[in-house]
Design a protein around this motif. Structure first.
Motif, short mmCIF file in Angstrom:
data_model
loop_
_atom_site.label_atom_id
_atom_site.label_comp_id
_atom_site.label_asym_id
_atom_site.label_seq_id
_atom_site.Cartn_x
_atom_site.Cartn_y
_atom_site.Cartn_z
N THR A 163 0.82 -1.21 0.00
CA THR A 163 0.00 0.00 0.00
C THR A 163 0.85 1.26 0.00
OG1 THR A 163 -1.91 1.05 1.05
CG2 THR A 163 -0.20 0.19 2.51
N HIS A 164 0.18 2.38 -0.21
CA HIS A 164 0.80 3.71 -0.23
C HIS A 164 -0.21 4.69 0.34
CE1 HIS A 164 3.06 6.93 -2.85
NE2 HIS A 164 3.14 7.18 -1.55
N PHE A 165 0.02 5.14 1.59
CA PHE A 165 -0.92 6.04 2.26
C PHE A 165 -0.78 7.48 1.72
CE2 PHE A 165 -1.74 3.69 6.54
CZ PHE A 165 -2.32 2.66 5.84
N GLY A 166 -1.76 8.30 2.11
CA GLY A 166 -1.81 9.68 1.65
C GLY A 166 -0.91 10.62 2.43
N LEU A 167 -0.96 11.90 2.05
CA LEU A 167 -0.06 12.91 2.60
C LEU A 167 -0.60 13.62 3.83
CD1 LEU A 167 1.17 14.52 -0.76
CD2 LEU A 167 2.41 12.90 0.71
N ARG A 168 -1.93 13.56 4.08
CA ARG A 168 -2.54 14.28 5.19
C ARG A 168 -2.77 13.34 6.37
NH1 ARG A 168 -1.71 19.61 3.96
NH2 ARG A 168 -2.30 20.02 1.79
N SER A 169 -2.61 13.86 7.59
CA SER A 169 -2.70 13.01 8.78
C SER A 169 -4.09 12.38 8.92
CB SER A 169 -2.34 13.81 10.03
OG SER A 169 -3.21 14.92 10.18
N GLY A 170 -5.15 13.17 8.70
CA GLY A 170 -6.50 12.62 8.80
C GLY A 170 -6.75 11.55 7.75
N GLU A 171 -6.21 11.77 6.56
CA GLU A 171 -6.33 10.79 5.48
C GLU A 171 -5.65 9.48 5.88
OE1 GLU A 171 -5.11 10.51 0.73
OE2 GLU A 171 -4.22 12.04 2.04
N ARG A 172 -4.46 9.56 6.45
CA ARG A 172 -3.72 8.36 6.83
C ARG A 172 -4.41 7.61 7.96
NH1 ARG A 172 0.52 11.99 6.13
NH2 ARG A 172 0.81 12.27 8.38
N ARG A 173 -4.98 8.33 8.91
CA ARG A 173 -5.70 7.66 10.00
C ARG A 173 -6.89 6.87 9.45
NH1 ARG A 173 -4.45 12.39 12.96
NH2 ARG A 173 -6.42 13.36 12.37
N ALA A 174 -7.64 7.50 8.54
CA ALA A 174 -8.79 6.81 7.94
C ALA A 174 -8.32 5.60 7.14
CB ALA A 174 -9.56 7.78 7.05
N GLN A 175 -7.22 5.72 6.42
CA GLN A 175 -6.72 4.61 5.62
C GLN A 175 -6.23 3.46 6.49
OE1 GLN A 175 -3.97 6.99 3.40
NE2 GLN A 175 -5.36 7.23 1.66
#
Length: 283
Positions: A163-175
């Motif tokens: 996988t490859h998570f996103g750049l924003r902290s809230g985005e990464r938590r959701a992912q």
């Protein structure tokens, strides 16, 4: 005088006992570690190839392939694998890298994987049992996903997630929460991914984009999958951020973490590859 000497002797005795206890615990831990390492093992690695564009801004898939051969890994998770660049159609990078390394490329159709610059792929020589996709897209951000594959590792079944998570902290938590939910789901219907049975190990690798240590989504992954070392892998020419991670859940465990720092690796991508050895705990 005698009381003072007796007090000094008692303090020394207590200190020696503490040292002996620490040595005993260390010895026991070493014995357990040696026992846990028994049995077959695989070399695994994760590598953000930056669309095969190096730090010299040159597009060179052959250079990435050479780094992959240096790794000598049995399973490699790749991020930012694309089939197009600057609007031009190119030979599929996953297929090219597989052919250049003698491994098999596992990826998904563009519609399922959202193949922009965030495409994931897995290279391996192990037999493939199943291939799935986990949608990690968050509204308002670029589409993201995870490639979820079952491999036949001889006497063991191994579930590998790239996988490859996103750049924003809230985005990464959701992912992170969505990924963990997919790994533990018991509902095989409605497109859900069934959880692995007790004999199937989980190996999760990728660029998680978490540069703040163990905050954010990383904390949830540590709780569920176990603590993962976080060596610095970015930028490749002077690594200061621990963006890439490798996790393994029982019955597997990881040993010998290593950031691959060859001269070619420093040039071929803006990330350095992260490598480890995957072993199984004895029954």
């Amino acid at each position: 005088m005698k009381k003072g000497l007796r007090a000094i002797a008692e303090r020394k005795g207590n200190a020696l006992q503490r040292v002996a206890r620490r040595r005993s615990r260390a010895s026991a831990a070493a014995e357990v570690g040696a026992l846990e390492e028994a049995g077959p093992s695989l070399v695994v690695a994760t590598y953000n190839v930056h669309t095969c564009v190096g730090t010299d801004r040159r597009y060179d898939p052959a250079r990435i392939a050479a780094v992959l051969r240096e790794l000598g890994a049995d399973i490699i998770s790749l991020q930012e694998v694309v089939a197009h660049r600057d609007g031009a159609n190119l030979p599929d990078q996953g297929s090219f890298l597989a052919q250049a390394t003698g491994l098999r490329a596992i990826s998904l159709p563009p519609a399922a994987e959202h193949r922009s610059r965030f495409g994931n792929a897995i290279l391996t020589g192990l037999p493939v049992l199943a291939v799935r996709h986990i949608d990690l897209s968050v509204d308002g951000y670029a589409p993201r996903g995870a490639l979820d594959v079952d491999l036949d590792a001889g006497r063991h079944r191994l579930r590998v997630v790239a996988t490859h998570f996103g750049l924003r902290s809230g985005e990464r938590r959701a992912q992170a929460q969505r990924l963990l939910g997919a790994l533990t789901s018991r509902d095989a219907g409605n497109g859900a991914i069934p959880a692995a049975d007790a004999g199937t190990a989980i190996l999760m690798m990728g660029d998680l984009n978490e540069w703040r240590g163990r905050r954010g989504g990383i904390r949830a992954l540590d709780r569920e999958l176990g603590h993962a070392p976080a060596p610095r892998t970015f930028p490749s020419w002077c690594p200061i951020l621990p963006l890439d991670r490798i996790y393994a859940a029982p019955p597997a465990l990881l040993r010998d973490f290593d950031v691959h720092r060859s001269p070619l690796a420093r040039l071929a991508s803006d990330h350095l590859p992260l490598r480890a050895r995957l072993a199984w705990r004895p029954a």
